[in-house]
Design a protein around this motif. Structure first.
Motif, PDB file in Angstrom:
ATOM      1  N   VAL A 102      31.410  32.546-152.982  1.00 33.83           N
ATOM      2  CA  VAL A 102      31.104  33.770-153.723  1.00 33.83           C
ATOM      3  C   VAL A 102      30.346  33.389-154.986  1.00 33.83           C
ATOM      4  CG1 VAL A 102      32.112  35.779-154.899  1.00 33.83           C
ATOM      5  CG2 VAL A 102      33.203  34.859-152.834  1.00 33.83           C
ATOM      6  N   VAL A 103      29.298  34.141-155.278  1.00 35.64           N
ATOM      7  CA  VAL A 103      28.508  33.907-156.491  1.00 35.64           C
ATOM      8  C   VAL A 103      28.515  35.189-157.309  1.00 35.64           C
ATOM      9  CG1 VAL A 103      26.219  33.340-157.407  1.00 35.64           C
ATOM     10  CG2 VAL A 103      27.019  32.231-155.299  1.00 35.64           C
ATOM     11  N   VAL A 104      28.979  35.089-158.556  1.00 30.23           N
ATOM     12  CA  VAL A 104      28.959  36.243-159.455  1.00 30.23           C
ATOM     13  C   VAL A 104      27.857  35.980-160.466  1.00 30.23           C
ATOM     14  CG1 VAL A 104      30.307  37.709-160.995  1.00 30.23           C
ATOM     15  CG2 VAL A 104      31.455  36.469-159.156  1.00 30.23           C
ATOM     16  N   HIS A 105      26.812  36.787-160.417  1.00 33.03           N
ATOM     17  CA  HIS A 105      25.613  36.503-161.209  1.00 33.03           C
ATOM     18  C   HIS A 105      25.634  37.315-162.509  1.00 33.03           C
ATOM     19  CE1 HIS A 105      21.683  35.503-162.375  1.00 33.03           C
ATOM     20  NE2 HIS A 105      21.012  36.435-161.743  1.00 33.03           N
ATOM     21  N   LEU A 141      21.635  38.067-148.031  1.00 30.67           N
ATOM     22  CA  LEU A 141      23.050  37.735-148.245  1.00 30.67           C
ATOM     23  C   LEU A 141      23.848  39.027-148.390  1.00 30.67           C
ATOM     24  CD1 LEU A 141      22.605  35.011-150.997  1.00 30.67           C
ATOM     25  CD2 LEU A 141      23.514  34.630-148.695  1.00 30.67           C
ATOM     26  N   PRO A 142      25.117  39.008-147.978  1.00 33.04           N
ATOM     27  CA  PRO A 142      25.977  40.158-148.269  1.00 33.04           C
ATOM     28  C   PRO A 142      26.114  40.308-149.794  1.00 33.04           C
ATOM     29  CG  PRO A 142      26.950  38.707-146.614  1.00 33.04           C
ATOM     30  CD  PRO A 142      25.808  37.963-147.209  1.00 33.04           C
ATOM     31  N   TRP A 143      25.973  41.524-150.322  1.00 38.48           N
ATOM     32  CA  TRP A 143      25.892  41.671-151.776  1.00 38.48           C
ATOM     33  C   TRP A 143      26.660  42.885-152.281  1.00 38.48           C
ATOM     34  CZ3 TRP A 143      23.451  46.180-153.577  1.00 38.48           C
ATOM     35  CH2 TRP A 143      22.705  46.885-152.624  1.00 38.48           C
ATOM     36  N   THR A 144      26.921  42.831-153.591  1.00 43.82           N
ATOM     37  CA  THR A 144      27.509  43.958-154.319  1.00 43.82           C
ATOM     38  C   THR A 144      26.809  44.024-155.668  1.00 43.82           C
ATOM     39  OG1 THR A 144      29.673  43.563-153.295  1.00 43.82           O
ATOM     40  CG2 THR A 144      29.653  44.896-155.316  1.00 43.82           C
ATOM     41  N   LEU A 181      36.347  39.608-155.598  1.00 39.52           N
ATOM     42  CA  LEU A 181      37.489  39.230-154.757  1.00 39.52           C
ATOM     43  C   LEU A 181      37.569  40.088-153.496  1.00 39.52           C
ATOM     44  CD1 LEU A 181      40.049  38.796-157.675  1.00 39.52           C
ATOM     45  CD2 LEU A 181      39.047  36.953-156.286  1.00 39.52           C
ATOM     46  N   GLY A 182      36.752  41.151-153.456  1.00 34.08           N
ATOM     47  CA  GLY A 182      36.749  42.039-152.297  1.00 34.08           C
ATOM     48  C   GLY A 182      35.546  41.781-151.402  1.00 34.08           C
ATOM     49  N   PRO A 183      35.385  42.617-150.376  1.00 39.22           N
ATOM     50  CA  PRO A 183      34.246  42.441-149.461  1.00 39.22           C
ATOM     51  C   PRO A 183      32.955  42.962-150.082  1.00 39.22           C
ATOM     52  CG  PRO A 183      35.552  44.350-148.821  1.00 39.22           C
ATOM     53  CD  PRO A 183      36.267  43.732-149.984  1.00 39.22           C
ATOM     54  N   PRO A 184      31.793  42.490-149.604  1.00 42.00           N
ATOM     55  CA  PRO A 184      30.512  43.000-150.093  1.00 42.00           C
ATOM     56  C   PRO A 184      30.451  44.518-149.938  1.00 42.00           C
ATOM     57  CG  PRO A 184      30.200  41.081-148.693  1.00 42.00           C
ATOM     58  CD  PRO A 184      31.641  41.445-148.581  1.00 42.00           C
ATOM     59  N   ALA A 185      29.948  45.207-150.974  1.00 41.11           N
ATOM     60  CA  ALA A 185      30.024  46.673-150.966  1.00 41.11           C
ATOM     61  C   ALA A 185      28.696  47.345-151.278  1.00 41.11           C
ATOM     62  CB  ALA A 185      31.101  47.119-151.960  1.00 41.11           C
ATOM     63  N   ALA A 237      21.450  30.178-152.991  1.00 35.25           N
ATOM     64  CA  ALA A 237      22.719  30.642-152.401  1.00 35.25           C
ATOM     65  C   ALA A 237      22.568  30.845-150.897  1.00 35.25           C
ATOM     66  CB  ALA A 237      23.174  31.935-153.080  1.00 35.25           C
ATOM     67  N   ALA A 238      21.409  31.346-150.484  1.00 36.61           N
ATOM     68  CA  ALA A 238      21.173  31.543-149.043  1.00 36.61           C
ATOM     69  C   ALA A 238      21.129  30.188-148.338  1.00 36.61           C
ATOM     70  CB  ALA A 238      19.872  32.314-148.832  1.00 36.61           C
ATOM     71  N   ARG A 239      20.447  29.224-148.959  1.00 37.78           N
ATOM     72  CA  ARG A 239      20.390  27.869-148.351  1.00 37.78           C
ATOM     73  C   ARG A 239      21.793  27.289-148.221  1.00 37.78           C
ATOM     74  NH1 ARG A 239      15.603  27.301-151.529  1.00 37.78           N
ATOM     75  NH2 ARG A 239      16.737  26.453-153.304  1.00 37.78           N
ATOM     76  N   ALA A 240      22.648  27.585-149.197  1.00 31.74           N
ATOM     77  CA  ALA A 240      23.994  27.002-149.201  1.00 31.74           C
ATOM     78  C   ALA A 240      24.981  27.810-148.356  1.00 31.74           C
ATOM     79  CB  ALA A 240      24.504  26.916-150.640  1.00 31.74           C
ATOM     80  N   GLY A 241      24.547  28.978-147.855  1.00 28.41           N
ATOM     81  CA  GLY A 241      25.408  29.777-146.975  1.00 28.41           C
ATOM     82  C   GLY A 241      26.480  30.572-147.699  1.00 28.41           C
ATOM     83  N   ALA A 242      26.162  31.081-148.905  1.00 23.15           N
ATOM     84  CA  ALA A 242      27.152  31.891-149.636  1.00 23.15           C
ATOM     85  C   ALA A 242      27.498  33.152-148.837  1.00 23.15           C
ATOM     86  CB  ALA A 242      26.600  32.272-151.003  1.00 23.15           C
ATOM     87  N   ARG A 243      28.751  33.603-148.976  1.00 22.58           N
ATOM     88  CA  ARG A 243      29.214  34.776-148.217  1.00 22.58           C
ATOM     89  C   ARG A 243      29.030  36.075-148.974  1.00 22.58           C
ATOM     90  NH1 ARG A 243      33.770  31.694-148.425  1.00 22.58           N
ATOM     91  NH2 ARG A 243      34.833  33.252-149.712  1.00 22.58           N
ATOM     92  N   HIS A 244      28.959  35.983-150.315  1.00 24.63           N
ATOM     93  CA  HIS A 244      28.958  37.229-151.107  1.00 24.63           C
ATOM     94  C   HIS A 244      28.308  36.949-152.455  1.00 24.63           C
ATOM     95  CE1 HIS A 244      31.636  40.748-152.811  1.00 24.63           C
ATOM     96  NE2 HIS A 244      30.350  41.049-152.814  1.00 24.63           N
ATOM     97  N   LEU A 245      27.334  37.791-152.781  1.00 25.39           N
ATOM     98  CA  LEU A 245      26.638  37.686-154.062  1.00 25.39           C
ATOM     99  C   LEU A 245      26.929  38.963-154.855  1.00 25.39           C
ATOM    100  CD1 LEU A 245      24.456  36.207-155.742  1.00 25.39           C
ATOM    101  CD2 LEU A 245      22.753  37.411-154.376  1.00 25.39           C
TER     102      LEU A 245
END
Ligand SMILES: NC(=O)c1ccc[n+]([C@@H]2O[C@H](COP(=O)([O-])OP(=O)(O)OC[C@H]3O[C@@H](n4cnc5c(N)ncnc54)[C@H](OP(=O)(O)O)[C@@H]3O)[C@@H](O)[C@H]2O)c1
Length: 278
Positions: A75-78, A145-148, A197-201, A97-105
């Motif tokens: 998870v990356v919080v920008h 990437l999945p994002w919020t 801490l939750g799913p991408p929204a 982050a995409a290269r590293a395979g992050a799940r949620h931005l």
């Protein structure tokens, strides 16, 4: 730029907080720690490691050190940002982050990013920030990437900084017809941590402060709380962005869900209301 600490790969629960040294990010970090997450902070400056927090040096403007920072962060919080160039910073981050395979931005933007037009040179000079936040939002949304993304109104700290600078002048200029809705950075941090801490929204409802204030009233509140007297001079600002702000493009009155008021913030930060701040 050297890393203050070599990041380790793997660790899907690790959260990278960019801007974890700033007003907002430093409030997000302990909330993620309290939730049991391993937190890594990206900063341009080498710092002494803190208990339980990995510190990685890197610069989002140039991209230097960013691949190492995102390695192993699910998870990356920008939260890193500056008045200019947030689009480029976001691009360097999301590509890494995409290269590293992050799940949620998770991204923090500003209320009005989509409503304050930055069309002319005048708009860009005074309100280019809104254009740059909207461009960064698009980089995040188009990243694959999945994002919020959360848009918040300006933090109390930002108005305090402005009010302190303006109060150095013998006559305090304010933008005529401007209103603001300051919000507590701690409340924004709590929401951002919850989102991380939750799913991408996707784009979530705005977070705005409890009250809308004319700019002159915000400044008067500061002058009163800091024991100063100054005449206030409303000045009209030119351009389409300023016009949009006069029509409330920077406000979210239907999302006035913040609790801490400007007056309460000032009372907390000006030590009893009578201390003169520099
Ligand atoms: N302030 C507000 O009123 C407000 C309102 C709504 C949204 N936001 C957004 O919230 C975010 C945080 O705002 P803030 O007020 O907390 O900002 P801040 O206090 O000015 O902190 C900025 C942070 O960004 C980092 N940073 C800046 N340039 C960087 C770069 N090139 N590479 C890596 N890190 C960089 C800084 O880290 P180092 O100096 O340690 O490198 C610092 O931690 C921003 O995106 C801002 O647009 C702010």
């Amino acid at each position: 730029m050297d890393n203050a600490m070599e990041p380790s790969a793997g660790g899907g629960d690790r959260v990278l907080v960019t801007g974890g040294t700033g007003t907002l990010g430093r409030l997000v970090v302990p909330r993620l720690r309290e939730a049991g997450r391993t937190v890594r902070v990206l900063s341009r400056h080498r710092r002494e490691p803190t208990e339980g927090i990995e510190l990685v040096a890197g610069d989002l403007a140039s991209g230097e050190g960013v691949d190492a920072a995102v390695t192993g962060a699910g998870v990356v919080v920008h939260c890193a940002g500056s008045p200019k160039g947030d689009e480029d910073k976001a691009r360097h981050l999301v590509e890494a982050a995409a290269r590293a395979g992050a799940r949620h931005l998770v991204y923090i933007s500003v209320v009005g990013a989509d409503r304050v037009p930055v069309a002319s040179a005048i708009d860009r000079a005074m309100f280019g920030y809104f254009g740059s936040k909207l461009a960064a939002e698009r980089v995040v949304a188009d990243s694959g990437l999945p994002w919020t993304t959360l848009r918040a109104t300006q933090f109390h700290q930002s108005y305090l900084k402005v009010a302190r600078q303006l109060a150095r002048l013998p006559v305090v200029p304010v933008a005529a017809g401007f209103r603001f809705q300051p919000v507590d950075a701690g409340e924004v941090a709590a929401r951002l941590a919850e989102l991380a801490l939750g799913p991408p929204a996707g784009l979530v409802p705005d977070l705005a402060g409890p009250r809308v204030h004319p700019m002159a009233d915000l400044v008067r509140g500061y002058l009163r709380a800091s024991g100063r007297r100054r005449p206030i001079l409303p000045l009209p600002l030119p351009g389409k962005a300023a016009r949009a702000i006069r029509f409330g493009a920077n406000l979210a009155p239907d999302r006035a869900v913040g609790h801490l008021t400007w007056e309460e913030f000032l009372a907390d930060h000006l030590a009893g209301g009578s201390q003169r701040q520099p």
